[in-house]
Design a protein around this motif. Structure first.
Motif, mmCIF file in Angstrom:
data_model
loop_
_atom_site.group_PDB
_atom_site.id
_atom_site.type_symbol
_atom_site.label_atom_id
_atom_site.label_comp_id
_atom_site.label_asym_id
_atom_site.label_seq_id
_atom_site.Cartn_x
_atom_site.Cartn_y
_atom_site.Cartn_z
ATOM 1 N N VAL A 219 29.274 -3.440 30.573
ATOM 2 C CA VAL A 219 30.694 -3.466 30.225
ATOM 3 C C VAL A 219 31.319 -4.718 30.821
ATOM 4 O O VAL A 219 31.019 -5.133 31.947
ATOM 5 C CB VAL A 219 31.406 -2.196 30.748
ATOM 6 N N LEU A 220 32.189 -5.349 30.029
ATOM 7 C CA LEU A 220 32.888 -6.563 30.434
ATOM 8 C C LEU A 220 34.344 -6.204 30.715
ATOM 9 O O LEU A 220 35.034 -5.654 29.851
ATOM 10 C CB LEU A 220 32.804 -7.624 29.335
ATOM 11 N N HIS A 221 34.827 -6.515 31.931
ATOM 12 C CA HIS A 221 36.201 -6.200 32.317
ATOM 13 C C HIS A 221 37.135 -7.309 31.863
ATOM 14 O O HIS A 221 36.745 -8.467 31.703
ATOM 15 C CB HIS A 221 36.301 -6.019 33.833
ATOM 16 N N GLY A 222 38.355 -6.904 31.680
ATOM 17 C CA GLY A 222 39.373 -7.875 31.310
ATOM 18 C C GLY A 222 39.585 -7.921 29.806
ATOM 19 O O GLY A 222 38.895 -7.271 29.017
ATOM 20 N N GLN A 223 40.591 -8.682 29.412
ATOM 21 C CA GLN A 223 40.932 -8.838 28.010
ATOM 22 C C GLN A 223 40.195 -10.057 27.455
ATOM 23 O O GLN A 223 40.494 -11.199 27.819
ATOM 24 C CB GLN A 223 42.454 -9.015 27.853
ATOM 25 N N LEU A 224 39.243 -9.799 26.578
ATOM 26 C CA LEU A 224 38.440 -10.861 25.984
ATOM 27 C C LEU A 224 38.592 -10.819 24.478
ATOM 28 O O LEU A 224 38.537 -9.742 23.862
ATOM 29 C CB LEU A 224 36.965 -10.702 26.358
ATOM 30 N N ASP A 225 38.772 -11.973 23.875
ATOM 31 C CA ASP A 225 38.862 -12.015 22.420
ATOM 32 C C ASP A 225 37.460 -12.097 21.807
ATOM 33 O O ASP A 225 36.448 -12.098 22.529
ATOM 34 C CB ASP A 225 39.727 -13.183 21.958
ATOM 35 N N LYS A 226 37.411 -12.180 20.491
ATOM 36 C CA LYS A 226 36.130 -12.164 19.769
ATOM 37 C C LYS A 226 35.255 -13.357 20.145
ATOM 38 O O LYS A 226 34.039 -13.211 20.354
ATOM 39 C CB LYS A 226 36.388 -12.147 18.259
ATOM 40 N N ASN A 227 35.836 -14.523 20.233
ATOM 41 C CA ASN A 227 35.059 -15.718 20.572
ATOM 42 C C ASN A 227 34.508 -15.639 21.988
ATOM 43 O O ASN A 227 33.375 -16.062 22.255
ATOM 44 C CB ASN A 227 35.927 -16.966 20.408
ATOM 45 N N GLN A 228 35.309 -15.100 22.912
ATOM 46 C CA GLN A 228 34.834 -14.963 24.285
ATOM 47 C C GLN A 228 33.678 -13.964 24.382
ATOM 48 O O GLN A 228 32.723 -14.164 25.136
ATOM 49 C CB GLN A 228 35.994 -14.538 25.201
ATOM 50 N N LEU A 229 33.754 -12.883 23.612
ATOM 51 C CA LEU A 229 32.658 -11.914 23.594
ATOM 52 C C LEU A 229 31.387 -12.542 23.020
ATOM 53 O O LEU A 229 30.280 -12.293 23.514
ATOM 54 C CB LEU A 229 33.062 -10.687 22.777
ATOM 55 N N LEU A 230 31.532 -13.328 21.954
ATOM 56 C CA LEU A 230 30.381 -14.016 21.385
ATOM 57 C C LEU A 230 29.766 -14.974 22.397
ATOM 58 O O LEU A 230 28.536 -15.109 22.488
ATOM 59 C CB LEU A 230 30.788 -14.753 20.109
ATOM 60 N N THR A 231 30.620 -15.616 23.169
ATOM 61 C CA THR A 231 30.109 -16.512 24.208
ATOM 62 C C THR A 231 29.302 -15.742 25.249
ATOM 63 O O THR A 231 28.272 -16.232 25.739
ATOM 64 C CB THR A 231 31.285 -17.245 24.881
#
Length: 492
Positions: free
Chosen positions: A52-64
């Protein structure tokens, strides 16, 4: 399905129904190939772990983050612990984003335990790397805030020093004091804001990009393509390729079987339908046709042709009627040109039977292209007091058999580029062809070759191959044999 017919579902079903055994054999072969390829292509077992990744991440950040999880920065330490390189692990590790900022990491290995261990190590390595990145980012942010506060504090100290100096003057400049007071208040407000920001960032439990293992690796079975998928895929692919080849074979222009079509292609009528006995093939021809006959055995069984004797009374009558139509049964000398294709063995046997039947009306001269053909016909016909087999060269040189009442000039042509040799004028030209063995284009070429040589085709004869009748036991044969044995014993 006839040649040139539009492909319809009924025609396809009819072709596949006739060749279902061949398709089943191809499917079995494809399954075997897929099973063998599974030892090379199948990755083995796979397992997956969730992070699980904490914080607010957008689609591009998740892809990264998925790219980071499979990068060499994460895989190299794992590969070092396993005794390999990160490049080797790239093909065995993948990552994808699920709902809720969840990253699923999948690893493959020869066994389920190895796949689970690899996935756990990659997930933990990614979490450690993410923590390092977050820590470095946090340290850099704190250092930047501290640097800005230090600069703001120096500015405040300078302003306070200027204020003190302005107040010690004999006549203080009230405008300057006002400006310095305003600047001092702004500097104090900036320092207070920076202190609050540093306190807020240090008190936060997580910042964007921080990762945590949500679920340890769980085995998921065989990785794709699994051995079962390869086996089923091989069977389906081979069966579809075989079905496509059969449908293509059924729709492409094929050999002609209808007498009217044969007559139209040759430009001459079909005068007779002859039958010849099936004979054992030479060893070389047996080897060449073995695969074709094996495919024929895979075809759905059809009604077998009736067993006939080509030299029976009924079949001999067909040969006699053909000779009569060509004008060789009225007692006058006649010269017939028989045109055969090189590889048409049924037509060769029909020519032999035609020579034997013609010998009933008188002496027959069989004239061939070369000595090899003469030897073949001599061997096939056997010793016959009314049949003479010579080559065209011998006949021209010595006039051998030129005076025979019936002359059968036999010429063989190639199926691809047929050429009829120049020879004396013939009273009739007969094309002997096995039923269903030649296409329309081949027959047209044969007819054109005859016309080019100055011998228009008089007619054609379709030859079919039939099974010889099974030998029958003479009536009372066993009783006669037993009686003979008794006589032998009694005479001793």
């Amino acid at each position: 399905m006839n040649a040139g017919e539009d492909v319809r579902l009924a025609g396809v079903a009819r072709v596949l129904g006739a060749w279902w055994r061949a398709l089943a054999a191809l499917a079995a072969l494809g399954a075997l190939v897929g099973f063998l390829l599974s030892f090379v292509l199948s990755p083995g077992q796979q397992a997956s772990s969730k992070v699980v990744l904490h914080g607010q991440l957008d689609k591009n950040q998740l892809l990264t983050q998925t790219q980071i999880a499979t990068s060499l920065a994460v895989l190299d330490p794992v590969a070092t612990a396993l005794g390999g390189t990160g490049v080797e692990l790239r093909d065995r590790v993948s990552a994808e984003v699920l709902d809720g900022n969840v990253l699923r990491i999948t690893g493959t290995g020869p066994t389920a335990e190895e796949a689970r261990a690899l996935t756990d190590q990659v997930a933990n390595g990614y979490v450690r790397f993410s923590a390092q990145v977050v820590a470095q980012t946090k340290d850099a942010a704190e250092a930047a805030v501290a640097q800005r506060r230090e600069a703001a504090q120096r500015n405040l100290d300078d302003l306070k020093a200027q204020m003190a100096q302005a107040q010690r003057a004999e006549e203080p400049d009230r405008a300057l004091l006002g400006r310095l007071g305003t600047a001092i208040a702004a500097a104090e407000a900036e320092i207070s804001r920076l202190d609050q920001q540093a306190a807020r960032e240090s008190s936060e439990l997580s910042i964007p990009g921080e990762a945590e293992v949500l679920e340890r690796a769980i085995p998921e079975g065989a990785a794709q393509p699994s051995p079962l998928v390869l086996v089923l895929g091989g069977a389906v692919v081979f069966a579809l390729l075989g079905a496509g080849a059969l449908v293509w074979r059924a729709t492409r222009p094929g050999p002609l079987t209808d007498p009217d079509d044969v007559a139209a292609a040759l430009g001459a009528p079909v005068l007779a339908a002859l039958a010849v006995e099936q004979r054992p093939e030479p060893e070389l021809l047996r080897e060449e046709g073995r695969f074709h006959r094996w495919l024929q055995h895979l075809k759905s069984p059809e009604a077998a042709p009736a067993a006939l004797d080509p030299r029976s009374a009924g079949e001999t009558t067909r040969y006699r009627r053909l000779l009569a139509r060509l004008g060789s049964a009225d007692g006058r000398p006649i010269r017939l040109l028989l045109v055969l294709v090189d590889d048409d063995r049924a037509a060769h046997r029909a020519a032999e039977e035609l020579a034997v039947t013609a010998a009933e009306h008188g002496a027959v001269a069989v004239v061939t292209d070369d000595i090899w053909d003469a030897d073949q016909y001599t061997s096939a016909i056997g010793e016959h007091d009314r049949i003479t087999v010579v080559t065209a060269e011998e006949q021209e040189r010595s006039g051998t058999a030129a005076a025979e009442p019936i002359q059968l000039r036999i010429t063989h042509v190639a199926p691809a580029r047929p050429t009829v040799p120049d020879c004396a004028a013939a009273d009739g030209v007969l094309v002997l062809v096995e039923e269903g063995s030649r296409t329309a284009a081949e027959l047209i070429d044969i007819g054109g070759a005859c016309v080019d040589a100055g011998h228009p085709v008089t007619g054609a004869a379709l030859v079919s191959v039939v099974r010889p009748p099974a030998p029958e036991e003479p009536p009372g044969g066993e009783a006669v044999q037993e009686r003979d044995d008794e006589l032998v014993v009694g005479s001793s």
